[in-house]
Design a protein around this motif. Structure first.
Motif, PDB file in Angstrom:
ATOM      1  N   ALA A  79       0.736  -1.097   0.089  1.00  0.00           N
ATOM      2  CA  ALA A  79      -0.085   0.162   0.093  1.00  0.00           C
ATOM      3  C   ALA A  79       0.672   1.657   0.005  1.00  0.00           C
ATOM      4  O   ALA A  79       0.178   2.407  -0.718  1.00  0.00           O
ATOM      5  CB  ALA A  79      -1.487   0.474   1.566  1.00  0.00           C
ATOM      6  N   LEU A  80       1.888   1.181   0.855  1.00  0.00           N
ATOM      7  CA  LEU A  80       2.492   2.060   1.055  1.00  0.00           C
ATOM      8  C   LEU A  80       3.881   2.572  -0.781  1.00  0.00           C
ATOM      9  O   LEU A  80       3.848   3.869  -0.885  1.00  0.00           O
ATOM     10  CB  LEU A  80       3.734   2.253   1.840  1.00  0.00           C
ATOM     11  N   ILE A  81       4.359   1.756  -1.023  1.00  0.00           N
ATOM     12  CA  ILE A  81       4.821   1.708  -2.401  1.00  0.00           C
ATOM     13  C   ILE A  81       4.012   2.018  -3.508  1.00  0.00           C
ATOM     14  O   ILE A  81       4.589   2.601  -4.238  1.00  0.00           O
ATOM     15  CB  ILE A  81       5.651   0.694  -2.200  1.00  0.00           C
ATOM     16  N   HIS A  82       2.637   1.286  -3.350  1.00  0.00           N
ATOM     17  CA  HIS A  82       1.891   2.005  -4.255  1.00  0.00           C
ATOM     18  C   HIS A  82       1.422   3.140  -4.686  1.00  0.00           C
ATOM     19  O   HIS A  82       1.382   3.741  -5.842  1.00  0.00           O
ATOM     20  CB  HIS A  82       0.532   1.171  -4.196  1.00  0.00           C
ATOM     21  N   GLY A  83       0.963   3.586  -3.165  1.00  0.00           N
ATOM     22  CA  GLY A  83       0.809   4.866  -3.011  1.00  0.00           C
ATOM     23  C   GLY A  83       1.706   5.544  -3.518  1.00  0.00           C
ATOM     24  O   GLY A  83       1.248   7.163  -4.267  1.00  0.00           O
ATOM     25  N   ALA A  84       2.734   6.046  -3.297  1.00  0.00           N
ATOM     26  CA  ALA A  84       3.720   6.527  -3.124  1.00  0.00           C
ATOM     27  C   ALA A  84       3.915   6.491  -4.677  1.00  0.00           C
ATOM     28  O   ALA A  84       4.647   8.219  -5.218  1.00  0.00           O
ATOM     29  CB  ALA A  84       5.009   6.096  -2.244  1.00  0.00           C
ATOM     30  N   ASN A  85       4.367   5.657  -5.501  1.00  0.00           N
ATOM     31  CA  ASN A  85       4.215   5.105  -6.630  1.00  0.00           C
ATOM     32  C   ASN A  85       3.689   6.066  -7.679  1.00  0.00           C
ATOM     33  O   ASN A  85       3.744   6.902  -8.624  1.00  0.00           O
ATOM     34  CB  ASN A  85       5.158   4.205  -7.212  1.00  0.00           C
ATOM     35  N   GLY A  86       2.663   6.632  -6.931  1.00  0.00           N
ATOM     36  CA  GLY A  86       1.190   6.956  -7.932  1.00  0.00           C
ATOM     37  C   GLY A  86       0.994   8.558  -7.818  1.00  0.00           C
ATOM     38  O   GLY A  86       1.262   9.716  -8.509  1.00  0.00           O
ATOM     39  N   MET A  87       1.574   8.724  -6.205  1.00  0.00           N
ATOM     40  CA  MET A  87       1.819  10.335  -5.980  1.00  0.00           C
ATOM     41  C   MET A  87       3.365  10.796  -6.570  1.00  0.00           C
ATOM     42  O   MET A  87       3.200  12.029  -7.304  1.00  0.00           O
ATOM     43  CB  MET A  87       2.040  10.438  -4.693  1.00  0.00           C
ATOM     44  N   ARG A  88       4.007  10.057  -6.620  1.00  0.00           N
ATOM     45  CA  ARG A  88       4.921  10.394  -7.590  1.00  0.00           C
ATOM     46  C   ARG A  88       4.877  10.971  -9.456  1.00  0.00           C
ATOM     47  O   ARG A  88       5.289  11.441 -10.163  1.00  0.00           O
ATOM     48  CB  ARG A  88       6.087   9.155  -7.548  1.00  0.00           C
ATOM     49  N   THR A  89       4.473  10.172 -10.101  1.00  0.00           N
ATOM     50  CA  THR A  89       3.414  10.137 -11.421  1.00  0.00           C
ATOM     51  C   THR A  89       2.469  11.010 -11.187  1.00  0.00           C
ATOM     52  O   THR A  89       2.694  12.043 -12.402  1.00  0.00           O
ATOM     53  CB  THR A  89       2.356   8.755 -11.693  1.00  0.00           C
ATOM     54  N   ILE A  90       1.983  11.657 -10.416  1.00  0.00           N
ATOM     55  CA  ILE A  90       0.675  12.815 -10.381  1.00  0.00           C
ATOM     56  C   ILE A  90       2.145  14.263  -9.666  1.00  0.00           C
ATOM     57  O   ILE A  90       1.743  15.326 -10.215  1.00  0.00           O
ATOM     58  CB  ILE A  90      -0.059  12.943  -8.949  1.00  0.00           C
ATOM     59  N   ALA A 112       7.532   7.574   2.880  1.00  0.00           N
ATOM     60  CA  ALA A 112       7.217   5.368   2.532  1.00  0.00           C
ATOM     61  C   ALA A 112       8.296   4.957   3.288  1.00  0.00           C
ATOM     62  O   ALA A 112       7.716   4.267   3.486  1.00  0.00           O
ATOM     63  CB  ALA A 112       6.888   5.426   0.396  1.00  0.00           C
ATOM     64  N   ALA A 113       9.490   5.395   3.109  1.00  0.00           N
ATOM     65  CA  ALA A 113      10.472   4.120   3.152  1.00  0.00           C
ATOM     66  C   ALA A 113      10.464   3.999   4.876  1.00  0.00           C
ATOM     67  O   ALA A 113      10.570   3.337   5.593  1.00  0.00           O
ATOM     68  CB  ALA A 113      11.848   5.045   3.084  1.00  0.00           C
ATOM     69  N   LEU A 114      10.478   5.682   5.543  1.00  0.00           N
ATOM     70  CA  LEU A 114      10.141   5.946   6.531  1.00  0.00           C
ATOM     71  C   LEU A 114       8.682   5.235   7.496  1.00  0.00           C
ATOM     72  O   LEU A 114       8.641   4.822   8.488  1.00  0.00           O
ATOM     73  CB  LEU A 114       9.945   7.074   7.560  1.00  0.00           C
ATOM     74  N   LEU A 115       7.900   5.405   7.168  1.00  0.00           N
ATOM     75  CA  LEU A 115       6.480   4.654   7.621  1.00  0.00           C
ATOM     76  C   LEU A 115       6.707   3.370   7.087  1.00  0.00           C
ATOM     77  O   LEU A 115       6.310   2.136   7.863  1.00  0.00           O
ATOM     78  CB  LEU A 115       5.349   4.501   6.553  1.00  0.00           C
ATOM     79  N   ILE A 116       7.180   2.434   5.904  1.00  0.00           N
ATOM     80  CA  ILE A 116       7.160   1.294   6.046  1.00  0.00           C
ATOM     81  C   ILE A 116       8.268   0.537   7.285  1.00  0.00           C
ATOM     82  O   ILE A 116       8.542  -0.838   6.981  1.00  0.00           O
ATOM     83  CB  ILE A 116       8.384   0.851   4.785  1.00  0.00           C
ATOM     84  N   ILE A 117       9.832   0.973   7.345  1.00  0.00           N
ATOM     85  CA  ILE A 117      10.298   1.465   8.795  1.00  0.00           C
ATOM     86  C   ILE A 117       9.798   0.622   9.821  1.00  0.00           C
ATOM     87  O   ILE A 117       9.545   0.033  10.834  1.00  0.00           O
ATOM     88  CB  ILE A 117      11.695   1.587   8.386  1.00  0.00           C
ATOM     89  N   LEU A 118       8.654   2.307  10.149  1.00  0.00           N
ATOM     90  CA  LEU A 118       8.722   2.520  11.814  1.00  0.00           C
ATOM     91  C   LEU A 118       6.802   0.697  11.387  1.00  0.00           C
ATOM     92  O   LEU A 118       7.287   0.293  12.667  1.00  0.00           O
ATOM     93  CB  LEU A 118       7.940   3.330  11.270  1.00  0.00           C
ATOM     94  N   GLY A 119       6.368   0.682  10.241  1.00  0.00           N
ATOM     95  CA  GLY A 119       5.458  -0.028  10.215  1.00  0.00           C
ATOM     96  C   GLY A 119       5.683  -1.059  10.689  1.00  0.00           C
ATOM     97  O   GLY A 119       5.125  -2.702  11.180  1.00  0.00           O
TER      98      GLY A 119
END
Length: 147
Positions: A79-90, A112-119
């Motif tokens: 979800a985080l990578i998918h969302g970050a990639n979508g935002m990168r595209t925008i 995204a990296a920080l949230l992935i690590i913390l989660g």
């Protein structure tokens, strides 16, 4: 028009194509996320007592099993990578200033990296008995676990 005046077709770039792999990732991760999310919702809201069973002990029980830990971590990562990639595209589509585009892309990646690590740390280091006192409703359960 002679054959010499006609421009040769542009050759395809060779090497790693980030946009192509990002596009493929979005399609694949979207399908996997639908399965993960609906499985998550079904187990949490429909099975057993349904929504009435959702409490701290329910979540603690889920996080005590490696299957559900990995299910939730995979859902989090995708979800985080998918969302970050979508935002990168925008950002790439709508931000015209090159410096701002780079800064926003870096900020998205870092967030995204920080949230992935913390989660991931939360899921795998979760201890329901941490900070439990004798007045807590979990005291007896934690005592039987030896914590």
């Amino acid at each position: 028009m002679t054959a010499q005046t006609v421009a040769a077709p542009a050759r395809a770039r060779r090497g790693f194509n980030l946009e192509k792999w990002g596009w493929l990732f979005m399609r694949g991760s979207g399908v996997v996320l639908v399965v993960l999310i609906f499985g998550h919702l079904f187990i949490n809201l429909m099975v057993g007592e349904g929504i009435h069973a959702l409490d701290f002990a329910f979540i603690a029980g889920k996080f005590a099993t490696p299957f559900w830990q990995w299910w939730d971590v995979l859902m989090l990562w995708l979800a985080l990578i998918h969302g970050a990639n979508g935002m990168r595209t925008i950002v790439n589509d709508y931000v015209t200033n090159n410096t701002a585009r780079k800064a926003l892309t870096w900020a998205l990646g870092l967030a995204a990296a920080l949230l992935i690590i913390l989660g991931t740390l939360v899921v795998f280091t979760f201890d329901p008995c941490l900070g439990v006192t004798e007045t807590s409703t979990l005291w007896e359960q934690c005592q039987t676990l030896g914590k």
